[in-house]
Design a protein around this motif. Structure first.
Motif, PDB file in Angstrom:
ATOM      1  N   LEU A  42      24.200  33.913  -8.514  1.00  0.00           N
ATOM      2  CA  LEU A  42      23.177  33.513  -9.483  1.00  0.00           C
ATOM      3  C   LEU A  42      21.931  33.016  -8.767  1.00  0.00           C
ATOM      4  O   LEU A  42      22.008  32.125  -7.913  1.00  0.00           O
ATOM      5  CB  LEU A  42      23.726  32.412 -10.401  1.00  0.00           C
ATOM      6  N   THR A  76      19.507  30.823  -8.731  1.00  0.00           N
ATOM      7  CA  THR A  76      18.905  29.523  -9.031  1.00  0.00           C
ATOM      8  C   THR A  76      17.856  29.155  -7.985  1.00  0.00           C
ATOM      9  O   THR A  76      16.967  28.348  -8.236  1.00  0.00           O
ATOM     10  CB  THR A  76      19.989  28.433  -9.069  1.00  0.00           C
ATOM     11  N   LEU A 129      17.697  34.818 -12.612  1.00  0.00           N
ATOM     12  CA  LEU A 129      17.424  33.670 -13.471  1.00  0.00           C
ATOM     13  C   LEU A 129      15.952  33.316 -13.309  1.00  0.00           C
ATOM     14  O   LEU A 129      15.577  32.659 -12.339  1.00  0.00           O
ATOM     15  CB  LEU A 129      18.317  32.486 -13.082  1.00  0.00           C
ATOM     16  N   ASP A 136      21.305  27.397 -18.919  1.00  0.00           N
ATOM     17  CA  ASP A 136      21.469  28.804 -18.569  1.00  0.00           C
ATOM     18  C   ASP A 136      22.460  28.985 -17.423  1.00  0.00           C
ATOM     19  O   ASP A 136      23.204  29.974 -17.378  1.00  0.00           O
ATOM     20  CB  ASP A 136      20.125  29.415 -18.185  1.00  0.00           C
ATOM     21  N   VAL A 137      22.466  28.034 -16.492  1.00  0.00           N
ATOM     22  CA  VAL A 137      23.402  28.118 -15.373  1.00  0.00           C
ATOM     23  C   VAL A 137      24.836  28.060 -15.888  1.00  0.00           C
ATOM     24  O   VAL A 137      25.678  28.915 -15.548  1.00  0.00           O
ATOM     25  CB  VAL A 137      23.144  26.995 -14.349  1.00  0.00           C
ATOM     26  N   LEU A 191      25.669  31.311 -17.883  1.00  0.00           N
ATOM     27  CA  LEU A 191      25.846  32.517 -17.079  1.00  0.00           C
ATOM     28  C   LEU A 191      27.115  32.465 -16.221  1.00  0.00           C
ATOM     29  O   LEU A 191      27.715  33.498 -15.933  1.00  0.00           O
ATOM     30  CB  LEU A 191      24.619  32.754 -16.208  1.00  0.00           C
TER      31      LEU A 191
END
Length: 545
Positions: A229, A231, A256, A263-264, A267
């Motif tokens: 992800l 981030t 992202l 959202d983290v 997801l």
């Protein structure tokens, strides 16, 4: 005979040829994953999904289209975009065209963007429409306007010369997998965030990018089942080279565009995220997210963090939530990560607090770096491994920058004596693990005693009502300097006064290290999330008392 200059038997008729030498470049990481995992999901960007085969075609189209516009070796192609598929594609398509990628920090103001475009001599600029307004202002400040290609330009911005998808459509999906003639050639130009003056342009080479990407995959345990992800901003040291590292492992990139804790957590559940990276501020955001945004993790999620050492309280909180934190250390000049705190089996028997103290160390050099040492600044010798004696952390090897663009004086200073000088002061523990105690400019010298601001910050973070903390030197007539603490309280904190913070520090620190002054409020940060300690020093020395 050692040191002889005449050729050896191994120098004769054993030359470097195309058959036995290939320049190292992360372009090959994409080629390998495309060959092996062509139908596997490579990129998730909202509702968009691209397999490795599709990603490769888009990157090859971009390289072809850039070359059709006359872009090639030695040219700079800049991009300012959020974490989206096009930003990832730029990390392959631009180098494949022979040009150098310059990923800009989208948090910069117009004047800074204009300076970088001029300094880098950008030929082409890819612009996410989200940032069209500030880029438009920057372009009006530049003398040499690059070709502007609008990403997601359905918003009909006035600065675009071409639309990205139309630009790609004109490129060849079978464009050659072009490598540099020499792996020492530049692949990327990253600008330091800087605290004073203009930022410096850090130049990476293909070899270092290739190796650091593999170092990331190895150190962070990435494989073809990993789901990463984004981030971490992809503009930051090319996403610490994970833009290339995740691809090298055949993993899946999950884009992202904006870091939101909700959202983290979403997801992680929806896409099966297994890995993510971020500065300690990202960890803090996850820890202090509103309870309704948090969800129990379906599996353990690996987190790599860098920057300043994460306080023990932060590490403990992340582990409690189901995140396993690996501490990395590096700088823009070292392609991001250059050391890693490798966990040892014997740490498992330690208390959570003692384990966190070990994890917070910067650890050992990356397997793809080369060498590191901590040098006594006065003697030039290595400091003893006593965990107490401080020296400057020096690095050298495969993943140190080529130098600063158009700045030979700064390059010579940074790379003097055959080492890259980090400017960070560290100790070496008995097990050989390095622990950074402070930036050389941030050490507080009080009454002749060196005080680590990081040590005090670690104590402050353990206070139950403190969310963020930073400590700087405040001028003092008697002691020369004394610590001044800046504290941001948690949203649900009880009423906390300066005396409460000072008393907490007295209980956990030697008396001469205890801050004499406490200032409450939000901490000023740079565009990459680093605390602006130079600003705090100015504020501290304006405080009364």
């Amino acid at each position: 005979m050692p040191g002889r200059s005449e050729p050896s038997i191994y120098d004769l008729n054993l030359d470097r040829q195309r058959a036995n030498h290939r320049p190292l470049s992360p372009v090959d990481h994409l080629r390998w994953s495309t060959d092996v995992f062509g139908s596997r999901l490579a990129v998730i960007d909202g509702k968009r999904r691209f397999t490795y085969g599709e990603m490769a075609q888009r990157c090859r189209r971009l390289a072809s289209a850039l070359q059709q516009r006359g872009t090639g070796r030695g040219d700079t192609v800049s991009i300012i975009a959020a974490n989206r598929a096009e930003m990832l594609e730029a990390h392959y398509g631009i180098p494949m065209s022979g040009a150098v990628i310059n990923a800009l920090n989208f948090r910069l103001d117009a004047a800074s963007i204009a300076f970088i475009l001029e300094h880098a001599e950008s030929r082409v600029l890819l612009v996410d429409s989200t940032f069209a307004e500030v880029v438009g202002e920057a372009l009006r400040m530049t003398k040499n306007r690059p070709l502007v290609i609008g990403i997601d330009s359905r918003t009909n911005t006035t600065i675009d010369d071409l639309d990205y998808e139309e630009f790609l459509a004109g490129g060849d999906p079978d464009h050659p997998w072009q490598l540099p003639d020499d792996e020492w050639e530049a692949i990327s130009l990253c600008y330091t965030s800087g605290t004073t003056g203009n930022p410096k342009g850090v130049v990476y080479h293909h070899r270092g990018a290739y190796l650091n990407a593999l170092g990331n995959a190895f150190a962070f345990g990435l494989n073809s089942r990993s789901v990463y992800l984004w981030t971490l901003p992809m503009f930051h040291c090319n996403g610490w080279t994970y833009t290339w590292g995740v691809t090298a492992a055949g993993g899946t990139h999950v884009c992202l565009p904006q870091m939101r804790p909700a959202d983290v957590f979403r997801l992680i559940g929806e896409e099966g995220v297994t890995h993510l990276c971020g500065a300690p501020i990202v960890l803090n955001m996850l820890i202090h997210a509103p309870e309704h945004e948090k969800h129990p993790l379906p599996h353990r999620v690996e987190v790599a963090t860098g920057g300043a050492a994460p306080p023990r309280a932060v590490l403990e909180a992340m582990e409690t939530m189901g995140f396993h934190v690996t501490h990395l250390y590096g700088l823009t000049e070292t392609y991001g990560p250059s050391t890693i705190c490798v966990p040892q089996a014997e740490w498992e028997g330690l208390s959570p607090g003692d384990q966190a103290a070990r994890v917070a160390r910067q650890g050992v050099r990356y397997p793809t770096l080369g060498e590191s040492r901590v040098m006594d600044i006065t003697t030039g010798k290595d400091v003893p491994a006593d965990g107490l004696t401080m020296g400057e952390l020096l690095l050298r090897g495969h993943t140190v920058m080529k130098g600063y663009l158009k700045n030979p004086q700064a390059t010579e200073k940074a790379l003097s004596d055959g080492w890259f000088h980090t400017g960070d002061l560290a100790v070496v523990h008995a097990d050989g693990y390095v622990e950074v105690k402070d930036r050389s400019k941030d050490v507080i010298i009080s009454g002749g005693e060196n005080i680590s601001s990081l040590e005090i910050e670690d104590v402050l973070y353990r206070h139950p009502d403190v969310m963020e903390a930073a400590v700087v030197a405040k001028d003092d007539e008697k002691w020369g300097e004394t610590p001044c603490a800046f504290v941001t309280l948690k949203a649900d904190a009880r009423k906390v006064e300066a005396d409460d913070i000072i008393e907490w520090c007295r209980q956990h620190l030697a008396r001469f290290k205890v801050p004499r002054h406490v200032v409450f409020g939000p901490l000023p940060k740079t565009s990459t999330g680093k605390v602006q300690k130079f600003t705090l020093r100015e504020i501290a020395n304006r405080q009364d008392g």
